[in-house]
Design a protein around this motif. Structure first.
Motif, short mmCIF file in Angstrom:
data_model
loop_
_atom_site.label_atom_id
_atom_site.label_comp_id
_atom_site.label_asym_id
_atom_site.label_seq_id
_atom_site.Cartn_x
_atom_site.Cartn_y
_atom_site.Cartn_z
N ASP A 132 -1.75 19.72 55.28
CA ASP A 132 -2.27 20.28 54.38
C ASP A 132 -3.22 19.75 53.11
O ASP A 132 -5.16 19.98 52.96
N ASP A 157 -9.02 23.65 63.78
CA ASP A 157 -7.98 24.18 64.07
C ASP A 157 -6.91 24.09 63.60
O ASP A 157 -5.86 23.80 63.74
N ASP A 210 -4.74 26.50 61.96
CA ASP A 210 -3.49 27.38 62.24
C ASP A 210 -2.74 26.06 63.07
O ASP A 210 -1.63 26.26 62.44
N ARG A 211 -3.06 26.23 63.96
CA ARG A 211 -2.57 25.66 65.02
C ARG A 211 -1.91 24.09 64.55
O ARG A 211 -0.80 23.36 64.73
N ARG A 260 -1.14 23.49 61.54
CA ARG A 260 -0.30 23.74 60.32
C ARG A 260 1.49 23.78 61.11
O ARG A 260 2.68 23.48 60.86
#
Length: 434
Positions: A23, A43, A45-46, A48
């Motif tokens: 993050d 990228d 989302d992937r 995280r």
């Protein structure tokens, strides 16, 4: 920002988490990259999700456990575009990870996305119709280099501690030098290039082209090389700064270098001498460097065009290609004889610091070197020193010029002595930057 190794250690110690580090890196990119434009395929989302999965498992001793990083756009990552900057390949999406990406993920790294490149990886600046222009974090009016320009900029801007690049004409070493970070061009046989293909192909690797790491920290650079390497590259025994045998190469019969870079190289030599090292400023063992440049440029042109007919040039023949291979073998043997007497050669990675953005076609481009108008393409003689004989070379920051731009030089070592190149670069940095 912590180093990559320190980040992994902090996660293992429970001081932070992979998700927190991911993050934080995403926040740095979202806050700072509007002007620099280094991370062009995101990228998050992937990333995280991958970080959460690592946190749910027990932290282990993988060197990059939970470390966020980016990779050059030209490497395949399943589900992400690999266009090499070509407009006609903007919609090409990879279905599998490159071998190098697999190894980094296996070492615990979290991939945030991909960084910018020039069209076809064929320039020393990073600008293309798909993603636009990457700017140097030290001066947005200057280039970040190419073809791993987005990679070097992402590290220099402090978004991520490590990156992955490729190099055939200085594409790791020059961006690293322009951006003031560490970069390593590997020996030709050291790292598998699978998954670093021209879009929509699975062709043989490009002659002389290699892949390698970039990093903000030299320990991270060495650790990343360890993760990526196909073969057990020998590591030199610990040495004092005065135990090295160094050849300085600040001049080239074909390419000029600005005075501040030559002065910086001589300063490194003086520092090694003061530490007790053997430092020479010339050697009869060097091959004919003008001849090497000519052969290198011919091979580079044939390799990058795959032997296609070009306007104003004769069509290369198979006999031409075998002649180039013979010249390359003789040149490599000459360098091998030189490295019987020296541990490393220190030379410019490029003859100037980061130059202003210039969209003139590379074949027509000019370059100002201390007020002298010169042909841009002659500068490829500097990266060609290590590329044509397929030697390892480490780009190391050793100072700044009068404009405050980073000065980086390359430390070249014998075949598969990649860690020797890094060790001498480390010593050079310690001697002049402490």
């Amino acid at each position: 920002m912590r180093t990559a190794l320190a980040t992994a250690a902090a996660i293992r110690a429970g001081e932070t988490t992979a998700l927190a580090e991911t993050d934080a890196a995403i926040a740095r990119i979202e806050t700072g990259d509007t002007e620099i434009n280094a991370v062009v395929v995101r990228d998050f989302d992937r990333a995280r999700a991958a970080a959460r999965a690592l946190d749910e498992a027990r932290p282990d001793d993988r060197p990059f456990f939970g470390v966020p990083m980016t990779v050059k756009e030209s490497f395949d990552i399943a589900g992400l575009p690999t266009s090499w900057g070509f407009a006609e390949h903007a919609d090409h999406v990879a279905t599998a990870d490159a071998v190098a990406v697999q190894r980094l993920k296996a070492a615990g790294a979290v991939i945030l996305g991909k960084t910018n490149i020039p069209v076809g990886l064929a320039d020393l600046q990073s600008n293309n119709p798909n993603y636009g222009r990457t700017r140097n974090p030290h001066d947005p009016n200057r280039v970040s280099g190419g073809s791993s320009g987005g990679a070097a900029a992402a590290v220099a801007a402090g978004y991520v501690p490590i990156e992955l690049g490729s190099d055939i004409g200085g594409s790791i070493r020059v961006p690293a030098a322009f951006c003031g970070v560490w970069g390593h061009k590997s020996s030709f046989t050291a790292i598998a290039p699978d998954g670093h293909y021209f879009p929509r192909t699975d062709n043989a690797r490009i002659a002389m082209s290699v892949i390698g790491p970039l990093a903000a920290d030299r320990d991270d650079l060495a650790a990343e090389l360890d993760v990526l390497a196909d073969i057990p590259l020998p590591k030199p025994a610990p040495r004092k700064h005065g135990d090295w045998r160094i050849l300085l190469l600040p001049e080239h019969p074909v390419a000029k270098a600005q005075a501040s870079i030559k002065q910086a190289i001589h300063g490194v030599g003086d520092a090694f001498e003061n530490a007790g090292a053997r430092v020479d400023r010339g050697s009869d063992l060097l091959p004919d460097l003008a001849q090497q440049y000519g052969h290198y440029m011919h091979m580079l042109n044939v390799a990058m065009t795959r032997g296609a007919q070009q306007e104003g040039r004769p069509l290369p023949t198979l006999a031409d290609w075998f002649g180039l291979l013979d010249a390359q073998a003789r040149n490599a043997r000459a360098w091998q004889r030189l490295f019987a007497d020296y541990d490393a050669v220190i030379a410019p990675a490029w003859g100037t610091t980061a130059f202003p953005h210039d969209d003139t076609p590379i074949t027509e481009r000019r370059l100002d070197v201390d007020g002298e108008d010169t042909q841009f393409g002659l500068q490829l003689a500097w990266p060609g020193l290590a590329t044509f004989p397929m030697l390892p070379a480490t780009s190391v920051p050793i100072g700044t010029d009068a404009d405050g731009l980073p000065i980086g030089v390359q430390v070249i070592a014998d075949t598969n002595r990649d860690f020797t190149a890094i060790a001498v670069a480390r010593a050079a940095h310690d001697l002049v930057m402490r």
